[in-house]
Design a protein around this motif. Structure first.
Motif, PDB file in Angstrom:
ATOM      1  N   ASN A  41     -17.991  -8.130  -2.017  1.00  0.00           N
ATOM      2  CA  ASN A  41     -17.534  -6.877  -1.434  1.00  0.00           C
ATOM      3  C   ASN A  41     -18.707  -5.942  -1.169  1.00  0.00           C
ATOM      4  N   THR A  42     -18.918  -5.615   0.094  1.00  0.00           N
ATOM      5  CA  THR A  42     -19.997  -4.712   0.472  1.00  0.00           C
ATOM      6  C   THR A  42     -19.532  -3.262   0.470  1.00  0.00           C
ATOM      7  N   THR A  43     -18.239  -3.045   0.474  1.00  0.00           N
ATOM      8  CA  THR A  43     -17.669  -1.703   0.391  1.00  0.00           C
ATOM      9  C   THR A  43     -16.652  -1.714  -0.742  1.00  0.00           C
ATOM     10  N   SER A  44     -16.660  -0.691  -1.564  1.00  0.00           N
ATOM     11  CA  SER A  44     -15.762  -0.649  -2.719  1.00  0.00           C
ATOM     12  C   SER A  44     -14.322  -0.873  -2.296  1.00  0.00           C
ATOM     13  N   ILE A  45     -13.639  -1.747  -3.021  1.00  0.00           N
ATOM     14  CA  ILE A  45     -12.260  -2.078  -2.676  1.00  0.00           C
ATOM     15  C   ILE A  45     -11.256  -1.215  -3.436  1.00  0.00           C
ATOM     16  N   SER A  46     -11.723  -0.499  -4.451  1.00  0.00           N
ATOM     17  CA  SER A  46     -10.792   0.216  -5.333  1.00  0.00           C
ATOM     18  C   SER A  46      -9.978   1.269  -4.594  1.00  0.00           C
ATOM     19  N   ASN A  47     -10.533   1.838  -3.534  1.00  0.00           N
ATOM     20  CA  ASN A  47      -9.832   2.904  -2.812  1.00  0.00           C
ATOM     21  C   ASN A  47      -8.790   2.402  -1.824  1.00  0.00           C
ATOM     22  N   VAL A  48      -8.673   1.076  -1.671  1.00  0.00           N
ATOM     23  CA  VAL A  48      -7.702   0.531  -0.716  1.00  0.00           C
ATOM     24  C   VAL A  48      -6.713  -0.404  -1.401  1.00  0.00           C
ATOM     25  N   VAL A  49      -6.611  -0.305  -2.703  1.00  0.00           N
ATOM     26  CA  VAL A  49      -5.682  -1.118  -3.484  1.00  0.00           C
ATOM     27  C   VAL A  49      -4.610  -0.206  -4.070  1.00  0.00           C
ATOM     28  N   TYR A  50      -3.344  -0.500  -3.773  1.00  0.00           N
ATOM     29  CA  TYR A  50      -2.227   0.342  -4.213  1.00  0.00           C
ATOM     30  C   TYR A  50      -1.240  -0.504  -5.007  1.00  0.00           C
ATOM     31  N   THR A  51      -1.194  -0.276  -6.316  1.00  0.00           N
ATOM     32  CA  THR A  51      -0.196  -0.928  -7.151  1.00  0.00           C
ATOM     33  C   THR A  51       1.068  -0.071  -7.192  1.00  0.00           C
ATOM     34  N   GLN A  52       2.124  -0.600  -7.760  1.00  0.00           N
ATOM     35  CA  GLN A  52       3.394   0.128  -7.782  1.00  0.00           C
ATOM     36  C   GLN A  52       3.333   1.395  -8.621  1.00  0.00           C
ATOM     37  N   THR A  53       2.329   1.533  -9.473  1.00  0.00           N
ATOM     38  CA  THR A  53       2.189   2.754 -10.269  1.00  0.00           C
ATOM     39  C   THR A  53       1.325   3.803  -9.580  1.00  0.00           C
ATOM     40  N   SER A  55       0.452   6.671  -7.048  1.00  0.00           N
ATOM     41  CA  SER A  55       1.286   7.724  -6.457  1.00  0.00           C
ATOM     42  C   SER A  55       1.422   7.591  -4.943  1.00  0.00           C
ATOM     43  N   SER A  56       0.484   6.895  -4.323  1.00  0.00           N
ATOM     44  CA  SER A  56       0.529   6.720  -2.867  1.00  0.00           C
ATOM     45  C   SER A  56       1.182   5.412  -2.444  1.00  0.00           C
ATOM     46  N   TYR A  57       1.609   4.593  -3.421  1.00  0.00           N
ATOM     47  CA  TYR A  57       2.139   3.260  -3.115  1.00  0.00           C
ATOM     48  C   TYR A  57       3.277   3.319  -2.099  1.00  0.00           C
ATOM     49  N   SER A  58       4.291   4.139  -2.352  1.00  0.00           N
ATOM     50  CA  SER A  58       5.471   4.151  -1.479  1.00  0.00           C
ATOM     51  C   SER A  58       5.130   4.614  -0.073  1.00  0.00           C
ATOM     52  N   SER A  59       4.306   5.646   0.044  1.00  0.00           N
ATOM     53  CA  SER A  59       3.966   6.142   1.383  1.00  0.00           C
ATOM     54  C   SER A  59       3.154   5.125   2.163  1.00  0.00           C
ATOM     55  N   VAL A  60       2.257   4.405   1.482  1.00  0.00           N
ATOM     56  CA  VAL A  60       1.455   3.385   2.152  1.00  0.00           C
ATOM     57  C   VAL A  60       2.334   2.211   2.585  1.00  0.00           C
ATOM     58  N   LEU A  61       3.266   1.803   1.722  1.00  0.00           N
ATOM     59  CA  LEU A  61       4.156   0.690   2.062  1.00  0.00           C
ATOM     60  C   LEU A  61       5.123   1.072   3.173  1.00  0.00           C
ATOM     61  N   ASP A  62       5.688   2.276   3.093  1.00  0.00           N
ATOM     62  CA  ASP A  62       6.766   2.661   3.997  1.00  0.00           C
ATOM     63  C   ASP A  62       6.293   3.036   5.392  1.00  0.00           C
ATOM     64  N   VAL A  63       5.029   3.406   5.541  1.00  0.00           N
ATOM     65  CA  VAL A  63       4.567   3.980   6.810  1.00  0.00           C
ATOM     66  C   VAL A  63       4.720   3.010   7.980  1.00  0.00           C
ATOM     67  N   SER A  64       4.649   1.708   7.721  1.00  0.00           N
ATOM     68  CA  SER A  64       4.733   0.736   8.819  1.00  0.00           C
ATOM     69  C   SER A  64       6.046  -0.030   8.848  1.00  0.00           C
ATOM     70  N   VAL A  79       1.337  -5.378  -4.968  1.00  0.00           N
ATOM     71  CA  VAL A  79       0.151  -4.635  -4.562  1.00  0.00           C
ATOM     72  C   VAL A  79       0.113  -4.577  -3.037  1.00  0.00           C
ATOM     73  N   VAL A  80      -0.326  -3.443  -2.506  1.00  0.00           N
ATOM     74  CA  VAL A  80      -0.635  -3.319  -1.082  1.00  0.00           C
ATOM     75  C   VAL A  80      -2.138  -3.097  -0.955  1.00  0.00           C
ATOM     76  N   VAL A  81      -2.788  -3.916  -0.128  1.00  0.00           N
ATOM     77  CA  VAL A  81      -4.217  -3.772   0.136  1.00  0.00           C
ATOM     78  C   VAL A  81      -4.392  -3.387   1.596  1.00  0.00           C
ATOM     79  N   THR A  82      -5.135  -2.315   1.849  1.00  0.00           N
ATOM     80  CA  THR A  82      -5.406  -1.873   3.222  1.00  0.00           C
ATOM     81  C   THR A  82      -6.898  -2.037   3.486  1.00  0.00           C
ATOM     82  N   PRO A  83      -7.340  -3.244   3.793  1.00  0.00           N
ATOM     83  CA  PRO A  83      -8.775  -3.551   3.852  1.00  0.00           C
ATOM     84  C   PRO A  83      -9.531  -2.714   4.873  1.00  0.00           C
ATOM     85  N   LEU A  84     -10.758  -2.381   4.492  1.00  0.00           N
ATOM     86  CA  LEU A  84     -11.688  -1.706   5.394  1.00  0.00           C
ATOM     87  C   LEU A  84     -12.698  -2.679   5.973  1.00  0.00           C
ATOM     88  N   THR A  85     -12.864  -3.818   5.311  1.00  0.00           N
ATOM     89  CA  THR A  85     -13.848  -4.814   5.729  1.00  0.00           C
ATOM     90  C   THR A  85     -13.256  -6.206   5.580  1.00  0.00           C
TER      91      THR A  85
END
Length: 536
Positions: A41-53, A55-64, A79-85
């Motif tokens: 990983n050349t860019t930190s992945i922690s900011n694009v990983v959303y587990t069910q706990t 707070s942004s999980y539902s909004s990230v899942l529901d938006v699409s 888990v929802v992953v929204t990759p940047l790379t």
């Protein structure tokens, strides 16, 4: 696509770093930890990983989510992953295999059966919403489009660079290009230039081993498979390189409604005999549904003839008078505009609205509960067949239902059935999409409306393609057959596979056997390997 090219590395050593044997006892916490420890990983992945706990999980899942039928699904991703790379995608694929999780890939969320974000097994969503870069090369009439972009965004970016270049894809701007192109992708330029998939000239895909491949390194078979066979069976498509097509600076559009009282049945009958034979620059589709009659206020059926002509009205009128006078088209019915303005017109935007609306990733008319089915027609449906269809549209469940006829012919007749996995070429005079939507919540309402569209589909069986009764992959329909969660035999999958792909299903299964023999990339209608051990 310099950003993509920088990640064009083969990571075959990954298998030495990670065991690919799944363990059902592994928790998703271990999966997440695997992501964080991924060495490339050349860019930190922690900011694009959303587990069910999160707070942004539902909004990230529901938006699409585009279909309310699946908005409150109980089978949500761990888990929802929204990759940047690309490395984020590679990590997700490798770690999912190690920890026994399936992957569902989402680009726009328009899968009619929600397969890009719903599953009956522990799974992870790879949402490509942040990989949506578009680079248009006007000089070479090409573009690189990342898979998370929408067709509306693509149209907009093309129009910002050129008034005489376009692309033959769909009518609904929020649809993601990742799934749309990989399933075929058609619209009002189909008769002139073929499908979106027919105009793909390169692609980047991450395979089951975490390798990022292009057309050359993936090989002829896999490149063939992802242009109409669906990408989700073979890997995660990152980007497409497409060939842009020439469009005139001025095109002509019209919408002409005709009710049953205005001889709609007879006009449709004539349309069936000429629509696929018209000049390939002219496409006329029909949307049928119920309306209140202007004559007496009672319910009636209206057929709306919608058209794009790649030319000026002075050329269109005599063409219509010669080939399709029954419609009664007059100059006042027509409007001249640019190609990009015709995209807004066909999508239902108001006249004069800014093209900026194409950048909106949400539905124009909001969300509803929705079910659709599809068919292909080789011989005109007789008047008696059409007349038997109309009573369905008077039923209560059909208040927001439609039946849509889209003509073939032109370029579609010139491309062989085996050129890509999409087989529905010559021999078809038009395609049918049936759709029904509703706002009422609850299983009872859903069952009533789904039963309604199934009855319509059963009624039209006598008038559509047979052996197999064909269907369109991008109008996903689980009614025609599904895989098991675990082992799925090739013979079982053929039940639905030949309906989407005809004889091309056999080759798709051979490609699958070659590139994903353990059947990691799978869903309810994914291509199985010829011999699969599966996973339970």
């Amino acid at each position: 696509m310099k950003r993509l090219s920088s990640y064009f590395i083969a990571v075959t050593a990954i298998a030495l770093l990670f065991s690919l044997t799944p363990s059902s006892a592994d928790s998703h916490e271990k999966f997440v930890q695997c992501l964080y420890n991924y060495p490339h990983n050349t860019t930190s992945i922690s900011n694009v990983v959303y587990t069910q706990t999160n707070s942004s999980y539902s909004s990230v899942l529901d938006v699409s989510i585009q279909n309310l039928r699946f908005f409150n699904a109980t089978s949500k991703p761990l888990v929802v992953v929204t990759p940047l790379t690309v490395s984020h995608i590679q990590a997700t694929i490798i770690c999912s295999q190690r920890h026994g999780l399936q992957i569902r890939t989402r680009s726009g969320g328009h899968d009619y059966e929600g397969l890009s974000y719903v599953a009956g097994v522990p799974f992870v969503v790879v949402d490509l919403i942040k990989l949506r870069g578009i680079v248009v090369d006007v000089e070479n009439s090409t573009a690189w489009v990342e898979a998370g972009a929408t067709i509306g965004e693509l149209y907009y970016r093309i129009s910002q660079k050129s008034e005489i270049l376009g692309f033959p894809a769909g009518v609904c701007p929020p649809v993601g290009v990742g799934g749309h192109f990989s399933g075929g992708g058609y619209g009002f330029l189909m008769r002139k230039f073929g499908l979106a998939a027919d105009n793909v000239i390169d692609a980047h895909i991450v395979d089951v081993n975490g390798n990022l491949l292009d057309k050359e390194t993936m090989g002829e078979d896999l490149f063939w498979a992802i242009r109409g066979g669906g990408g989700a069976s073979f890997g995660v498509i990152v980007a497409w390189k497409i060939k842009l097509v020439p469009v005139p600076s001025t095109v002509t559009v019209f919408r002409v409604p005709r009710t049953l009282e205005e001889n709609a049945t007879e006009i449709i009958h004539k349309w069936q005999r000429v629509a696929n034979k018209l000049n390939e620059s002219l496409t006329i589709r029909i949307n049928m549904g119920r309306v209140n009659s202007s004559q007496n206020g009672n319910l009636t059926v209206q057929a709306q003839f919608e058209s794009l002509y790649l030319g000026r009205v002075d050329d269109l009128i005599p063409l219509m008078q010669n080939s399709f006078p029954e419609l009664g088209l007059v100059r006042e019915d027509c409007t001249e505009m640019s190609w990009i303005e015709s995209i807004l017109y066909m999508a239902g935007f108001t006249n004069g609205e800014s093209t900026d609306v194409l950048l909106n990733r949400t539905q124009l008319n909001g969300l509803s509960f929705f079910k659709a089915k599809s068919d292909y027609v080789k011989d005109p449906i007789p008047d008696v067949g059409l007349q038997g269809l109309w009573p369905f549209l008077y039923e209560d469940e059909a208040e927001d239902a439609f039946v849509q006829f889209t003509p073939y012919g032109g370029r579609m007749n010139e491309i062989s059935e085996s050129e890509t996995p999409f087989p529905h070429r010559s021999g078809n005079i038009f395609h049918i999409q049936y759709g029904v939507s509703w706002q009422e919540k609850g299983d009872v309402a859903a069952q009533r409306h789904v039963n309604w569209i199934r009855r319509v589909y059963n009624y039209t069986e006598a008038y559509v393609s047979k052996s197999p009764r064909s269907a369109y992959l991008n109008y996903r329909d689980l009614d025609i057959g599904v895989n098991n969660n675990g082992y799925t035999s090739f013979s079982q999958a053929r039940i639905w596979g030949t309906k989407y792909f005809n004889n091309n299903f056999n080759r798709l299964a051979r490609v699958k056997t070659k590139v994903d023999p353990r059947n990691f990339f799978r869903n309810e209608q994914s291509i199985p390997p010829l011999i699969s051990k599966g996973r339970k």
